[in-house]
Scaffold this active site. Structure first.
Site, PDB file in Angstrom:
ATOM      1  N   HIS A 267      -4.633  19.376   4.718  1.00 15.98           N
ATOM      2  CA  HIS A 267      -3.485  18.549   5.094  1.00 15.98           C
ATOM      3  C   HIS A 267      -2.830  17.910   3.876  1.00 15.98           C
ATOM      4  CE1 HIS A 267      -0.927  15.672   7.111  1.00 15.98           C
ATOM      5  NE2 HIS A 267      -1.489  14.707   6.414  1.00 15.98           N
ATOM      6  N   CYS A 268      -3.596  17.646   2.820  1.00 11.51           N
ATOM      7  CA  CYS A 268      -3.097  16.775   1.747  1.00 11.51           C
ATOM      8  C   CYS A 268      -2.174  17.472   0.753  1.00 11.51           C
ATOM      9  CB  CYS A 268      -4.274  16.145   1.007  1.00 11.51           C
ATOM     10  SG  CYS A 268      -5.220  14.972   2.020  1.00 11.51           S
ATOM     11  N   LEU A 269      -2.695  18.446   0.020  1.00 12.83           N
ATOM     12  CA  LEU A 269      -1.917  18.993  -1.100  1.00 12.83           C
ATOM     13  C   LEU A 269      -0.630  19.694  -0.686  1.00 12.83           C
ATOM     14  CD1 LEU A 269      -4.526  20.216  -3.730  1.00 12.83           C
ATOM     15  CD2 LEU A 269      -3.552  17.965  -3.331  1.00 12.83           C
ATOM     16  N   ASP A 272       1.395  16.005   0.982  1.00  8.11           N
ATOM     17  CA  ASP A 272       1.561  14.684   0.375  1.00  8.11           C
ATOM     18  C   ASP A 272       2.588  14.623  -0.744  1.00  8.11           C
ATOM     19  OD1 ASP A 272      -0.390  14.173   2.166  1.00  8.11           O
ATOM     20  OD2 ASP A 272      -1.916  13.553   0.728  1.00  8.11           O
TER      21      ASP A 272
END
Length: 433
Positions: A267-269, A272
């Protein structure tokens, strides 16, 4: 709220029971709080009620005593939030057409606002752009009971730092950044997390805490893009980029190791840094060029993997069309079943569209049992056997799970494209990305 250093026995609500929320809820219950885990996914809650965890970092054995003691209660009913002392929001914040989708955060704020009482503490953990806590989250909370943040209840932001599948850095021993909209809120947020983790790191404002999370992941995103682009150019120049990375990693200062791969995932890289880029463009009217370039490089790595595979097959006298391709690893990283934004999805789509027969194997991502296999359901999953390996025209290692039998793979696969350099030096039949 009192200034206890490590409060116990609080009534805690954790909104969202995924990779971030479930470990947080379990940890809070284990240290002595009474926890309600709220999620809109009825199937997910049903499994939790039965003591079945779908997150690798939380075993069934950790759930069972908490459920039996009644200190952890998973639910889909928002009315179960009533009377909370602390509420933490850990819901998804996806991108929709390049823009942040805060609908889950907004709905969580409305839900909690209906049950908010004086002296309570509310913390947002969902990753988002700087300003969200005070500009979006706060007004929705205050709109329910008519209470004012800072005067009637505490409000803060604490970015999640969960790394699925990491056995070394867990929730409790990873330093936790905390913030509040005022000193009283800061103290309430700090005291709660001090009961859960070894180290708490206060920062001066919610915006700084929100930016901290985006900075951490933008740093990784940009440096992985550098490693990926270097890998492409090094291959074309006839240079072993992995050997260069190994050599550079011996420098004890001024260098941090980042490795190339089939694409960033989770989900992050993939998400974000784009939150930060979106905020900069909306607020300042300027482009965040590093993020945009990193997005371009990392998003096109699946295409590069397929090009390398086509070239490798051509060298062996085989066209891609009609070839049998076995993908190893559907998760976005090793030793986890997290298939969010996995490169395997795009690579499988490209290969299938070009006429290849694609199969896959992953001991962690299961067709029916794992909630993150969405988008991969049509891909046939098989066992990794000598016969299966020998029958494949190419084997592509996408996630280097420790559970794979690498000597077996090396012995029976006629051609391997190793995107993680797990089989370095194994023979001429192995290409490294």
């Amino acid at each position: 709220m009192t200034r206890n250093h490590k409060p116990r026995g609080l009534r805690v609500v954790v909104v969202g029971q995924g990779y971030v929320g479930l470990p947080l809820a379990v940890r809070a219950a284990e240290v002595g709080h009474h926890v309600v885990g709220l999620d809109v996914d009825a199937g997910r809650i049903k499994r939790l009620v039965l003591g079945e965890s779908y997150v690798e970092d939380i075993s069934d054995k950790r759930l069972e005593p908490l459920l039996a003691a009644g200190v952890y209660r998973p639910t889909v009913d928002p009315s179960d939030c009533a009377g909370f002392d602390v509420a933490v929001v850990t819901v998804p914040t996806p991108l929709r057409d390049g823009a942040p989708d805060l609908s889950h955060v907004e709905e969580a704020a409305r839900t909690l606002g209906h049950h908010l009482t004086r002296g309570a503490t509310v913390v947002l953990e969902s990753t988002t752009y700087p300003g969200t806590t005070e500009e979006v989250f706060r007004p929705l909370l205050e709109g329910g009971p008519g209470l004012t943040a800072g005067r009637d209840f505490h409000l803060g932001y604490s970015p999640e730092r969960i790394d699925p599948g990491n056995p070394t850095w867990r929730l409790e021993n990873t330093p936790k950044v905390v913030s509040g909209i005022d000193p009283s809120s800061m103290e309430a947020v700090r005291a709660f997390y001090a009961s859960l983790v070894d180290t708490v790191v206060p920062v001066a404002s919610c915006k700084e805490a929100e930016l901290t999370k985006l900075l951490e992941n933008t740093f990784r995103h940009v440096n992985i893009a550098l490693a990926n682009e270097l890998a492409i150019f090094a291959h074309d120049l006839g240079i072993d980029v992995w050997a260069a990375i190994d050599a550079a990693s011996t420098k004890p200062f001024g260098f941090m190791r980042f490795a190339p791969g089939p694409r960033v995932g989770g989900h992050c890289l993939p998400v974000d840094p784009s939150y930060l880029s979106w905020r900069v463009e909306r607020a300042l009217g300027r482009n965040f060029r590093f993020v945009e370039l990193a997005n371009d490089v990392n998003n096109h790595m699946p295409d590069y993997v397929v090009r390398r595979l086509v070239a490798g097959l051509n060298e062996r006298g085989k066209p891609l069309k009609g070839s049998r391709i076995l993908l190893l690893g559907l998760a976005y990283k090793a030793n986890t079943g997290d298939a969010r934004e996995t490169p395997a999805t795009r690579i499988a789509e490209l290969l299938t569209g070009m006429g290849a027969e694609v199969q896959a194997a992953d001991p962690h991502v299961l067709d029916e049992a794992h909630p993150r296999a969405v988008g991969l359901a049509s891909l046939q999953q098989v066992d990794v056997t000598p016969a299966r390996l020998a029958a494949a025209d190419a084997v592509v290692l996408l996630a280097d799970h420790d559970a794979f039998d690498y000597p077996l793979i090396n012995a029976h696969a006629p051609y391997i494209l190793d995107c993680r350099r797990r089989l370095a030096g194994a023979g001429a039949h192995v290409d490294s990305l």
